[in-house]
Design a protein around this motif. Structure first.
Motif, PDB file in Angstrom:
ATOM      1  N   MET A 237      48.011  39.449  36.340  1.00 26.92           N
ATOM      2  CA  MET A 237      48.998  38.378  36.348  1.00 26.92           C
ATOM      3  C   MET A 237      48.908  37.495  37.590  1.00 26.92           C
ATOM      4  SD  MET A 237      50.228  38.789  33.457  1.00 26.92           S
ATOM      5  CE  MET A 237      51.224  37.321  33.656  1.00 26.92           C
ATOM      6  N   ASP A 238      47.938  37.735  38.423  1.00 23.57           N
ATOM      7  CA  ASP A 238      47.759  36.909  39.618  1.00 23.57           C
ATOM      8  C   ASP A 238      47.367  35.495  39.194  1.00 23.57           C
ATOM      9  OD1 ASP A 238      47.002  35.669  41.974  1.00 23.57           O
ATOM     10  OD2 ASP A 238      45.877  37.389  42.743  1.00 23.57           O
ATOM     11  N   THR A 239      48.182  34.521  39.568  1.00 25.22           N
ATOM     12  CA  THR A 239      47.926  33.145  39.118  1.00 25.22           C
ATOM     13  C   THR A 239      46.660  32.554  39.727  1.00 25.22           C
ATOM     14  OG1 THR A 239      49.389  32.314  40.867  1.00 25.22           O
ATOM     15  CG2 THR A 239      50.362  32.663  38.686  1.00 25.22           C
ATOM     16  N   SER A 240      46.148  33.173  40.786  1.00 26.47           N
ATOM     17  CA  SER A 240      44.905  32.676  41.384  1.00 26.47           C
ATOM     18  C   SER A 240      43.664  33.274  40.718  1.00 26.47           C
ATOM     19  CB  SER A 240      44.876  32.983  42.886  1.00 26.47           C
ATOM     20  OG  SER A 240      44.780  34.380  43.119  1.00 26.47           O
ATOM     21  N   LEU A 241      43.855  34.255  39.839  1.00 25.27           N
ATOM     22  CA  LEU A 241      42.728  34.876  39.141  1.00 25.27           C
ATOM     23  C   LEU A 241      42.184  33.906  38.095  1.00 25.27           C
ATOM     24  CD1 LEU A 241      41.117  37.577  38.807  1.00 25.27           C
ATOM     25  CD2 LEU A 241      42.753  38.151  36.988  1.00 25.27           C
ATOM     26  N   GLU A 242      40.880  33.686  38.110  1.00 27.76           N
ATOM     27  CA  GLU A 242      40.239  32.778  37.169  1.00 27.76           C
ATOM     28  C   GLU A 242      39.304  33.544  36.239  1.00 27.76           C
ATOM     29  OE1 GLU A 242      38.312  29.725  39.389  1.00 27.76           O
ATOM     30  OE2 GLU A 242      40.184  28.837  40.105  1.00 27.76           O
ATOM     31  N   TRP A 243      39.001  32.922  35.105  1.00 25.27           N
ATOM     32  CA  TRP A 243      38.163  33.617  34.130  1.00 25.27           C
ATOM     33  C   TRP A 243      36.785  33.939  34.694  1.00 25.27           C
ATOM     34  CZ3 TRP A 243      33.511  31.830  32.288  1.00 25.27           C
ATOM     35  CH2 TRP A 243      33.224  30.480  32.426  1.00 25.27           C
ATOM     36  N   ARG A 244      36.281  33.109  35.594  1.00 28.97           N
ATOM     37  CA  ARG A 244      34.974  33.385  36.187  1.00 28.97           C
ATOM     38  C   ARG A 244      35.013  34.652  37.047  1.00 28.97           C
ATOM     39  NH1 ARG A 244      35.339  27.845  36.124  1.00 28.97           N
ATOM     40  NH2 ARG A 244      33.612  26.734  35.102  1.00 28.97           N
ATOM     41  N   ASP A 245      36.158  34.934  37.672  1.00 31.67           N
ATOM     42  CA  ASP A 245      36.297  36.176  38.449  1.00 31.67           C
ATOM     43  C   ASP A 245      36.140  37.380  37.531  1.00 31.67           C
ATOM     44  OD1 ASP A 245      36.936  34.651  40.757  1.00 31.67           O
ATOM     45  OD2 ASP A 245      39.047  34.570  40.146  1.00 31.67           O
ATOM     46  N   ILE A 246      36.750  37.308  36.359  1.00 35.26           N
ATOM     47  CA  ILE A 246      36.670  38.418  35.404  1.00 35.26           C
ATOM     48  C   ILE A 246      35.251  38.526  34.854  1.00 35.26           C
ATOM     49  CG2 ILE A 246      37.530  39.276  33.194  1.00 35.26           C
ATOM     50  CD1 ILE A 246      40.170  37.861  33.823  1.00 35.26           C
ATOM     51  N   GLU A 247      34.627  37.396  34.554  1.00 35.41           N
ATOM     52  CA  GLU A 247      33.255  37.415  34.052  1.00 35.41           C
ATOM     53  C   GLU A 247      32.325  38.100  35.048  1.00 35.41           C
ATOM     54  OE1 GLU A 247      30.010  34.275  32.186  1.00 35.41           O
ATOM     55  OE2 GLU A 247      31.266  33.654  33.874  1.00 35.41           O
ATOM     56  N   ARG A 248      32.487  37.802  36.324  1.00 36.71           N
ATOM     57  CA  ARG A 248      31.648  38.443  37.350  1.00 36.71           C
ATOM     58  C   ARG A 248      31.905  39.942  37.411  1.00 36.71           C
ATOM     59  NH1 ARG A 248      32.426  33.404  40.168  1.00 36.71           N
ATOM     60  NH2 ARG A 248      34.379  34.148  41.055  1.00 36.71           N
ATOM     61  N   ARG A 249      33.173  40.348  37.309  1.00 38.40           N
ATOM     62  CA  ARG A 249      33.483  41.783  37.368  1.00 38.40           C
ATOM     63  C   ARG A 249      32.877  42.526  36.179  1.00 38.40           C
ATOM     64  NH1 ARG A 249      36.855  43.342  41.187  1.00 38.40           N
ATOM     65  NH2 ARG A 249      37.590  45.243  40.160  1.00 38.40           N
ATOM     66  N   LEU A 250      32.813  41.884  35.040  1.00 35.91           N
ATOM     67  CA  LEU A 250      32.236  42.526  33.858  1.00 35.91           C
ATOM     68  C   LEU A 250      30.807  42.989  34.098  1.00 35.91           C
ATOM     69  CD1 LEU A 250      33.566  40.153  31.063  1.00 35.91           C
ATOM     70  CD2 LEU A 250      34.058  42.600  31.238  1.00 35.91           C
ATOM     71  N   MET A 251      30.086  42.275  34.951  1.00 34.77           N
ATOM     72  CA  MET A 251      28.684  42.607  35.180  1.00 34.77           C
ATOM     73  C   MET A 251      28.450  43.415  36.451  1.00 34.77           C
ATOM     74  SD  MET A 251      27.182  41.853  32.534  1.00 34.77           S
ATOM     75  CE  MET A 251      25.516  42.209  33.088  1.00 34.77           C
ATOM     76  N   GLU A 252      29.511  43.820  37.126  1.00 33.36           N
ATOM     77  CA  GLU A 252      29.326  44.724  38.261  1.00 33.36           C
ATOM     78  C   GLU A 252      28.804  46.060  37.746  1.00 33.36           C
ATOM     79  OE1 GLU A 252      32.679  45.119  40.829  1.00 33.36           O
ATOM     80  OE2 GLU A 252      32.978  42.950  41.033  1.00 33.36           O
ATOM     81  N   PRO A 253      27.871  46.695  38.464  1.00 31.69           N
ATOM     82  CA  PRO A 253      27.258  47.931  37.973  1.00 31.69           C
ATOM     83  C   PRO A 253      28.256  49.016  37.570  1.00 31.69           C
ATOM     84  CG  PRO A 253      26.048  47.107  39.865  1.00 31.69           C
ATOM     85  CD  PRO A 253      27.258  46.228  39.729  1.00 31.69           C
ATOM     86  N   ARG A 254      29.374  49.121  38.267  1.00 28.86           N
ATOM     87  CA  ARG A 254      30.332  50.188  37.948  1.00 28.86           C
ATOM     88  C   ARG A 254      31.101  49.929  36.658  1.00 28.86           C
ATOM     89  NH1 ARG A 254      35.494  49.111  41.922  1.00 28.86           N
ATOM     90  NH2 ARG A 254      35.201  46.857  42.196  1.00 28.86           N
ATOM     91  N   PHE A 255      31.051  48.691  36.149  1.00 25.78           N
ATOM     92  CA  PHE A 255      31.786  48.337  34.936  1.00 25.78           C
ATOM     93  C   PHE A 255      30.884  47.984  33.758  1.00 25.78           C
ATOM     94  CE2 PHE A 255      34.836  46.607  38.307  1.00 25.78           C
ATOM     95  CZ  PHE A 255      35.592  47.775  38.332  1.00 25.78           C
ATOM     96  N   ALA A 256      29.668  47.524  34.017  1.00 28.51           N
ATOM     97  CA  ALA A 256      28.826  46.924  32.976  1.00 28.51           C
ATOM     98  C   ALA A 256      28.441  47.892  31.863  1.00 28.51           C
ATOM     99  CB  ALA A 256      27.562  46.334  33.606  1.00 28.51           C
ATOM    100  N   SER A 257      28.392  49.186  32.159  1.00 33.16           N
ATOM    101  CA  SER A 257      27.956  50.146  31.147  1.00 33.16           C
ATOM    102  C   SER A 257      29.116  50.907  30.495  1.00 33.16           C
ATOM    103  CB  SER A 257      26.984  51.154  31.771  1.00 33.16           C
ATOM    104  OG  SER A 257      27.616  51.880  32.816  1.00 33.16           O
ATOM    105  N   LYS A 258      30.331  50.483  30.746  1.00 23.90           N
ATOM    106  CA  LYS A 258      31.492  51.124  30.122  1.00 23.90           C
ATOM    107  C   LYS A 258      31.838  50.426  28.810  1.00 23.90           C
ATOM    108  CE  LYS A 258      34.043  53.064  34.056  1.00 23.90           C
ATOM    109  NZ  LYS A 258      35.380  53.137  34.703  1.00 23.90           N
ATOM    110  N   ALA A 259      32.227  51.191  27.802  1.00 25.49           N
ATOM    111  CA  ALA A 259      32.711  50.595  26.560  1.00 25.49           C
ATOM    112  C   ALA A 259      33.954  49.770  26.853  1.00 25.49           C
ATOM    113  CB  ALA A 259      33.026  51.682  25.540  1.00 25.49           C
ATOM    114  N   LEU A 260      34.082  48.648  26.163  1.00 25.91           N
ATOM    115  CA  LEU A 260      35.230  47.774  26.393  1.00 25.91           C
ATOM    116  C   LEU A 260      36.548  48.509  26.138  1.00 25.91           C
ATOM    117  CD1 LEU A 260      33.957  44.458  24.764  1.00 25.91           C
ATOM    118  CD2 LEU A 260      33.939  45.097  27.185  1.00 25.91           C
TER     119      LEU A 260
END
Length: 275
Positions: free
Chosen positions: A131-154
């Protein structure tokens, strides 16, 4: 358990009656915290913040109350000092000269020096607040590809508070449906366009739920269903809680699955599985 939008709305209500006001009465329902009341009484609240599903009440002298609703906690605000009749256990009471803010049933409550909150065991592990109003969709897109998250089922990732704090069970189902992605997929399997769509859906669904007090449907669809006489509970969600009812997009019956003992809903036509 309330999710990010509900916690943020509760924080807004608390802020409306406490921020800028001197707290005349402080009462903790848990015996281990009662000695903390004298440290807070007579001081002013300067901010009410959320970090995921945690709520932080900051005082002007450098102390903060950390609270987490867990499964059963709920905040109430009332005008005056007469408390609502309820069978719930009072855990925290903050009163100004004109209003009361009450936390019922939660047990994860503590008082911290504000500057040390980063060391809190929960807060130091969580990701950005959904809910952070400064959070942008590009921030989430980058996190999706971080090694600790990229191989987890959605289906797992979208309950992981280290990925995004404040995400929860109904948001998970609604976001994945809006993005048209099967819960078994992993970020590493998605195209760049799909990751961008998922990131945008994440913010859009969470913020719409906040704005509407819990409705994730597009306003045009929700309003159409309302004109048809549908109750609020049946015009809230695309898929969550709608197993064996037709998908609003294609008519396929919504399916319910159990993933990690948590219920998840999807449309198998709109969210096809891949080999």
């Amino acid at each position: 358990m309330p999710e990010g939008p509900e916690i943020r709305r509760a924080a807004d209500q608390i802020a409306d009656v406490l921020v800028g006001q001197t707290i005349d009465t402080v009462r903790f329902g848990l015996p281990r915290l009662r000695h903390q009341a004298r440290k807070l009484k007579g001081h002013s609240v300067i901010d009410v913040e959320t970090r995921g599903k945690a709520l932080l009440t900051h005082f002007d002298h450098g102390l903060s109350i950390y609270s987490h609703n867990q499964l059963y906690g709920v905040w109430r605000t009332v005008k005056g000092h007469k408390l609502p009749k309820t069978n719930r256990s009072l855990r925290l009471l903050l009163q100004t000269s004109t209003h009361s803010a009450i936390l019922y049933s939660a047990s994860d409550i503590s008082v911290w020096p504000t500057e040390e909150l980063a060391q809190h065991p929960f807060l130091q592990k969580i990701g950005p607040d959904i809910m952070d109003t400064s959070l942008e969709w590009r921030d989430i897109e980058r996190r999706l590809m971080e090694p600790r998250f990229a191989s987890k089922a959605l289906s797992t990732l979208f309950l992981d508070q280290a990925f995004l704090a404040g995400n929860g069970n109904y948001l998970r189902s609604e976001i994945l449906f809006d993005a048209r992605l099967h819960p078994a997929l992993k970020p590493a399997q998605l195209s760049r366009g799909e990751r961008g769509r998922l990131a945008r859906s994440t913010l859009a669904i969470a913020r719409r739920s906040y704005d509407t007090a819990g409705i994730t449907l597009a306003p045009s669809l929700s309003n159409s269903l309302k004109r048809q006489g549908q109750s609020r509970s049946w015009r809230r969600f695309y898929v969550f809680g709608r197993d064996e009812y037709p998908c609003y997009a294609c008519g396929t019956l919504i399916q319910r699955e159990e993933v990690g003992s948590r219920r998840l809903y999807l449309c198998r036509n709109c969210q096809p599985q891949r080999d």
